[in-house]
Every structure is written in structure tokens, then in C-alpha cells.
Design a protein around this motif. Structure first.
Motif, short mmCIF file in Angstrom:
data_model
loop_
_atom_site.label_atom_id
_atom_site.label_comp_id
_atom_site.label_asym_id
_atom_site.label_seq_id
_atom_site.Cartn_x
_atom_site.Cartn_y
_atom_site.Cartn_z
N UNK A 183 0.84 -1.20 0.00
CA UNK A 183 0.00 0.00 0.00
C UNK A 183 0.88 1.25 0.00
N UNK A 184 0.35 2.33 -0.54
CA UNK A 184 0.98 3.65 -0.49
C UNK A 184 0.16 4.53 0.44
N UNK A 185 0.80 5.15 1.42
CA UNK A 185 0.08 6.07 2.30
C UNK A 185 -0.17 7.38 1.57
N UNK A 186 -1.39 7.84 1.62
CA UNK A 186 -1.77 9.11 0.99
C UNK A 186 -1.88 10.17 2.09
N UNK A 187 -0.99 11.16 2.06
CA UNK A 187 -0.89 12.13 3.15
C UNK A 187 -1.78 13.34 2.93
N UNK A 188 -2.41 13.78 4.01
CA UNK A 188 -3.19 15.01 4.01
C UNK A 188 -2.27 16.20 4.23
#
Length: 343
Positions: free
Chosen positions: A239-244
Motif C-alpha cells: 500500500x501507499x500512504x496518501x498524506x493530508x
């Protein structure tokens, strides 16, 4: 964490039990009920007050820890803001810019690694948000590296997804639109506390709680039937973390454009932290006022009890009823003794 004192110790007052018939022994349950029924009311009230005071003190302690942590966050944000301003200066050399970028990343790492906890519970989440019952921790967002679950395919496919001890299975029907597939996915993933949306670019983005993310970040076991995933044994999908933007790890300092964006995000984060510090100050003041009221009530009742005790001693130096009770307890009261008391 920041609520007023509302959770009091639950104490059930029970009605006195009816005495059992002569010759029938009491059961263990009846003995317990008798003891509870005999508990003095003032003792139950003391337990309740003690619970309120203890909970209030814990809330104050948690607020103090959160305040110290947010003050540290505020200090780091101001340092980072000053560093970015220097990097945006027109007279900065290339070598100086590299050094300042390195320092900015060091401060960024400190912000990202800062853990603010009380009693093993987080008080501030990864987006620098102060946690409370009305403000739960922000979700973690991620995407799958090599699988697009909402891509149209020619045949139906059953997928099984496993996270730790939890699993979910769902069928992705053939020739369906992405939004239709997304609805089916969300319905199946709801028990796992995972939700999915399409980004503005059409990318499938999932979000999960922090506890789930601790397991998800190492990968998700998935099994397919050959359409989106090869058939056979479960495969670990990375998975790739999607940052806010509120997450300090998302900020970039490589170019003037990125520095300007980072400056705006830092300013917004600073304002948020200042509001949260004021919220903590107001909460602590409210809880302290409630504790003072509990203590004043306790003291006034103690004074009243002490005064009544003194009056009783003055008005009844040798109360007849108390002496009778004492003699009855000794089981040796005679008629002559009662007559002498009446004299």
C-alpha cells in the motif's frame, strides 16, 4: 478527554431485604444484599465524590500533558516557519539553500515523530489535531500499489481481503461502472472499519482507523480469480500512504513553489494549534471550578455533621435509647437495670 466531570462512579442503592423466616439460613447472595443495604448513605455519597474528584484530576493531568505537547508543536512550527522564510529569501545562495532545506527536514521529522500521550492513550493525532470525544483521530489514507479494484472487467470476480484476523469477501461484477463497484466494496469493508472513495483524479483511496493502519501499512493479503489478481494463493498487496496537507510529513521544501505551499500549511497549522491551546485552557478552568464546587459541598457537609454531633452530646449526655441498645447487645439486661435507668 476534555469533557467536564460527568462520569461518576455508579453506585446502586438497594432496598433493605425482608428478614428470612426463623430457622431458614440465609444464602450467600442474601448475606451480600444485606451488607449492601446496610451501607451508610454518607459512605455512598463519599464514594461518588471521590470518583468525581479523581476523574477531574485525571482530566486536568491529561490537559496539562496535551498543553505541554502542543506548546512543543507550536515551537517547532515557528522554527520551521522561520527556516522556510529564510529559504525563500532572494539573496540565499545555492549552498545555503541546501543547508536550510536540510534543517527544515530535521524539524519536520521532529514534528512527525512527536508522540503526545497520557495513560498510554494519544492526545494529539498525526495531523496535529487535539483529540476529544467530539473530535476523534483523523483517518489514515492509503491506496493499493498494483491493484485497481474499480477497473471494469469482462467477467465477475470474487475477491477475499484479509487484515490480521479479520477478512471480507465480495464479488466485483463484470462490466460495471467504477461507482457501482465502489458501492459494493464499501458495503463489504464496513465491518473492517475501512471506507473507500475516488479522488478528483479518479484514483481509489481507502481510509482506516489508526489501529487498522498499524496492520495495513505492511500490506494486505488478497485472493482473486485471475481478473484483477492472479488466481491461487493469497498475495500480499503493498500500500501507499496518501498524506493530508495537515500532516507535517506531506510538506515539501525542494523548490520555491513547494516552499510557498509549505509556508501556507505551516501558518494554518500554527493557527489551529493556538486555538487548541485556548480550548485546553478553557477546559482546565471549567474542570477546576467543578472540583472546587465538589470540595466546597464536601466541606460544608462535614461541618454540618460535626455541629450536629456536638449538639447531640450537649442535649443528651446519657441518652436512654443508647444505653438500652448497649445492654441489649450484651444480652444481660434485667428489670432492675431498666428501672434504674428510668429513675
Amino acid at each position: 478527554m476534555l469533557n467536564g466531570i460527568s462520569d461518576t462512579l455508579n453506585v446502586q442503592q438497594r432496598s433493605p431485604t425482608v428478614a428470612p423466616a426463623v430457622g431458614i439460613p440465609k444464602t450467600a447472595s442474601e448475606h451480600t444484599q444485606t451488607k449492601l443495604a446496610a451501607a451508610p448513605t454518607h459512605r455512598l455519597e463519599s464514594y461518588s465524590k471521590w470518583a468525581k474528584v479523581t476523574q477531574g484530576q485525571h482530566r486536568i493531568s491529561a490537559a496539562q500533558v496535551a498543553e505541554q505537547g502542543l506548546l512543543q508543536v507550536q515551537q517547532l512550527l515557528k522554527q520551521l516557519q522561520s527556516q522556510v522564510k529564510q529559504s525563500l529569501s532572494a539573496n540565499v545562495s545555492e549552498q545555503s539553500l541546501l543547508e536550510q532545506t536540510s534543517r527544515s527536514k530535521q524539524i519536520q521529522d521532529k514534528l512527525s515523530q512527536l508522540a503526545i500521550n497520557y495513560d498510554n492513550k494519544p492526545l494529539v493525532d498525526h495531523q496535529l489535531n487535539l483529540l476529544s470525544p467530539k473530535r476523534p483521530a483523523a483517518k489514515h489514507h492509503f491506496s493499493l500499489k498494483s491493484v485497481d479494484l474499480t477497473a471494469q472487467k469482462q467477467r465477475d470476480e470474487r475477491l477475499t481481503l484479509q487484515i490480521g484476523a479479520q477478512s471480507a469477501s465480495f464479488i466485483l461484477a463484470a462490466n460495471r461502472q467504477p461507482q457501482q463497484l465502489l458501492k459494493n466494496i464499501n458495503h463489504s469493508l464496513k465491518p473492517l472499519d475501512i471506507h473507500a472513495i475516488h479522488s478528483n483524479e479518479g484514483k481509489l483511496i481507502f481510509n482506516s482507523s489508526n489501529s487498522q493502519w498499524q496492520q495495513i501499512q505492511t500490506g494486505i493479503l488478497m485472493t482473486g480469480q485471475g481478473q484483477r489478481l492472479p488466481a491461487g494463493e493469497p498475495r500480499t498487496i503493498k500500500v501507499n500512504e496518501e498524506l493530508n496537507w495537515q500532516d507535517p510529513r506531506e510538506w515539501r521544501f525542494g523548490s520555491n513553489s513547494e516552499l510557498k505551499q509549505a509556508m501556507a500549511k505551516i501558518a494554518k497549522s500554527l493557527h489551529k494549534v493556538e486555538l487548541q491551546l485556548q480550548e485546553l485552557a478553557d477546559s482546565k478552568q471549567k474542570i477546576q471550578q467543578q472540583l472546587q464546587q465538589v470540595n466546597l459541598k464536601k466541606n460544608s457537609q462535614l461541618e454540618l455533621a460535626s455541629t450536629m454531633s456536638q449538639l447531640t452530646n450537649l442535649m443528651q449526655p446519657t441518652p436512654f435509647s443508647l444505653q438500652i441498645t448497649s445492654l441489649m447487645a450484651q444480652a444481660n439486661m434485667t428489670r432492675s437495670q431498666v428501672s434504674s435507668l428510668l429513675a
